[in-house]
Structures are given as C-alpha cells and as structure tokens.
Write an enzyme that holds these catalytic residues in place. Sequence first.
Site, PDB file in Angstrom:
ATOM      1  N   VAL A   1     -13.524  -1.065  -1.624  1.00 10.48           N
ATOM      2  CA  VAL A   1     -14.462  -2.184  -1.602  1.00 10.48           C
ATOM      3  C   VAL A   1     -14.182  -3.205  -2.703  1.00 10.48           C
ATOM      4  CG1 VAL A   1     -16.301  -0.842  -0.540  1.00 10.48           C
ATOM      5  CG2 VAL A   1     -16.204  -1.025  -3.035  1.00 10.48           C
ATOM      6  N   LYS A   2     -13.204  -2.920  -3.584  1.00 12.18           N
ATOM      7  CA  LYS A   2     -12.898  -3.835  -4.668  1.00 12.18           C
ATOM      8  C   LYS A   2     -11.975  -4.958  -4.182  1.00 12.18           C
ATOM      9  CE  LYS A   2     -15.240  -1.538  -7.807  1.00 12.18           C
ATOM     10  NZ  LYS A   2     -15.547  -0.242  -7.212  1.00 12.18           N
ATOM     11  N   HIS A   3     -11.520  -5.787  -5.118  1.00 16.35           N
ATOM     12  CA  HIS A   3     -10.786  -7.007  -4.741  1.00 16.35           C
ATOM     13  C   HIS A   3      -9.450  -6.721  -4.071  1.00 16.35           C
ATOM     14  CE1 HIS A   3     -13.732  -8.394  -7.689  1.00 16.35           C
ATOM     15  NE2 HIS A   3     -13.700  -9.514  -7.023  1.00 16.35           N
TER      16      HIS A   3
END
Length: 401
Positions: free
Chosen positions: A197-199
């Site tokens: 879910v991170k960049h």
Amino acid sequence: MIMKDILAIHGGKPVRETYLPYGRQWIDEEDIKAVVDILKGDYLTTGPTIKAFEERIADYVHSKYAVAISNGTAALHAACFAAGIKEGDEVITTPMTFAASANCVLYQGATPIFADIDPKTYNLNVEAVERKITEKTKAIIPVDFTGQAVDLDKILKLAEKYGLIVIEDAAHALGTSYKGKKVGSISDMTTFSLHPVKHITTGEGGVITTNDETFYNQLRMFRTHGITRDARLLELKGQGAWYYEQLALGYNYRITDIQCALGMSQLGKLESFIQKRRDLVKQYHGSLASIDGIILPYESAFSDSSWHLYIVQLALEKFTVGRKEIFEALQAENIGVNVHYIPVYYHPYYQQLGYKKGLCPNAETLYENSITLPLFPMMEAQDVEDVVTAIKKVLNYYRKA
C-alpha cells in the site's frame, strides 16, 4: 424537508457496484518482467540486484548510504540497534502510528515514551517531545504521518541540544521533500516501508538511509545475523576469502534479489505515482471542502507531502451517530474506508506494560474522529467522485436536523 437516500446498509442500492479498497499496489508488465528476469538468472537472494537497488534509493533521496532489508519493521529494528539503544534507555515517539514504530524500541529492551501530536499536522509536537526528555532518553523516532514530513529542523535542533539520535520513520513519506531536501537525506537514519500500500512496493521490504558510515556498517551487519566479511571490521587478519565473523547478535532480515528487482522497476515510476496521488488529493480537496461536518487534512508550508494516506476528521456533534456507524455505512456503499491509527498504547499488550489511556489527548481525539479515504495511483477521477457521493449520502442521512 430534505429527502434522504436509503443507505446500502439499510437495504438501499450502494453507490458502487464493486468494492474500492483504501490502498492497492500498481504492478505492470515491466515489473513482472523485471522479476522474471531474476528468476531466470543466477541469484535469487544476496546477489547484485540488492546493491543496485540500494544505490538507486540512495541516489534518489540524496543520502550517502542505503540498506535494503526484509520489511519496514526490520528497518526500524535495525536502526535502533545501530543507534545503540539498549535496556534502560528511553525513546520518544508518537502514538499515532503503526505499532512497529514503538515495538522496535521494545525489541532492544528499551522503553517507548509517547509524546502528543500537533492537532493540525498530526505529527509529533516538538514541545511535547521536549517535555518527555529525561536523562534516560537516547533517541527520538518521529513519524512522517500520511506522507507529510515532521518539522525536522526543530526535531534535529532538539536532538542536538540533548545529545539524541533521530531515527525518522518515513514509512509514509518516500518522495516527500522537507524545505527542498528529500526525506531520507536529513535525519541520522531514515526508514522506509515497501509494503504494497506504500508508494512503491517490493511485496514486503524496507530501506534505511543514512549519511553516517558507522551506522551503515552496523545496519548491514545486523540484517545478516551480525555477521560480516568486511576485512576492515574483522578481528583476525590473514584469513582466506571464505572467512567471516559474527560480531553481534543480529537477525536474518535479508531482502531478496527478486524483491529488489521489483523495487528497481517500481522506483522508475515513483514520481508518476506521487503525482497521481497529488492529483487525486486535489480532487478530494475540491469536492469535500463544501461539505459541512468534515475537516480536511492540513498541509504545512515546509513539506510537499507524497500523500500515503488521505485522512479526514468528522465533526461528530453534527450527526446523530458516531464514527463507527458512519464507517460501516460507507463500507456498505462499497467504499473501502479505514482508520489510521489506533493509538499504540491503546493495544492490550501496551496496557499490560502499564501505559494508560489519556497520555496524548490530541492523538486520542484524532483517532476517535478520523476516517481514511481510499487513495492509490490506480484510482481514477470517477473513483474519487464515488467516494464523495457516498460521503454526501451517508452524512446527509445521519445529519442532525
């Protein structure tokens, strides 16, 4: 009298036919090919792709060194080890974070001390931090919450004043700049998460960046059982190329070439991912600003947030129900809202350690009133409009007359 649409939770038609999650990775054919190429090669782990990925990350954030590691929690643990945090020490951090930001302190036998947040930025309040400093304080772990950098100048000045180490938890903030400098190049050590879910993602994974060679060597050793082959660090000389020594009690926190190949491919798209997040946030701002009962996130002048999360607060006094009912109603409309975060010291484990509710009133208020809206690069403008439509529908239904 205002007509109210029947909510999906009460049998009405949901705003969306399909569920929109709050976050999601974006994997394309280029990413898949990068991983397949590694699978066809000689090294699946501890190979050259790891070093190449580290160099790319260091170059991107303008740090001297980067160490890739198995996950973001391992990154924090490694940083605490390199900082020399040990039993009897105290480390100040925020309760408004995932538990890993405090657990890493416990792993080293030290004590997490929670300081309250700024009610505008949701980041650590520097004055609150200073009030918590004692002769036992060894480090500060500020969290760049939602992707907005903490006021690093003030944090670093405080650390210099009291002789503390700053381990910046930038799990939300890859790509963020603070006063024109990339997060990752400023603090003593900075940790990043590469969760889906991170960049960008490596599946699971993390990175620590630093400009300090001693920290760098400690971090590399810690992720591999405390073992080194570096001749400059070995106690015995004149051994063969096969020789290694365990110099500390480390962990098997290694990352793989498979993961780093994905990370290398993803890193090439990072700026476009961040720009898409910013475009979506601009749309959210424009569409939500006129809705009574919603408080939009504050943007500080010194940080150009990379927007990992988009969190709104609800003015619950304007509605006939609480956050739980609004949350469940939005979920029924197929909007994947979430909540970030339960204050760390609310968890039963921390309660058993003696922490009590009431420690950080600003953080607790944020938790009780906030909802995280979906935000990820694969979203389109229509997805944002669906979220806004659902919010209007639900809040209108529960709004006090």
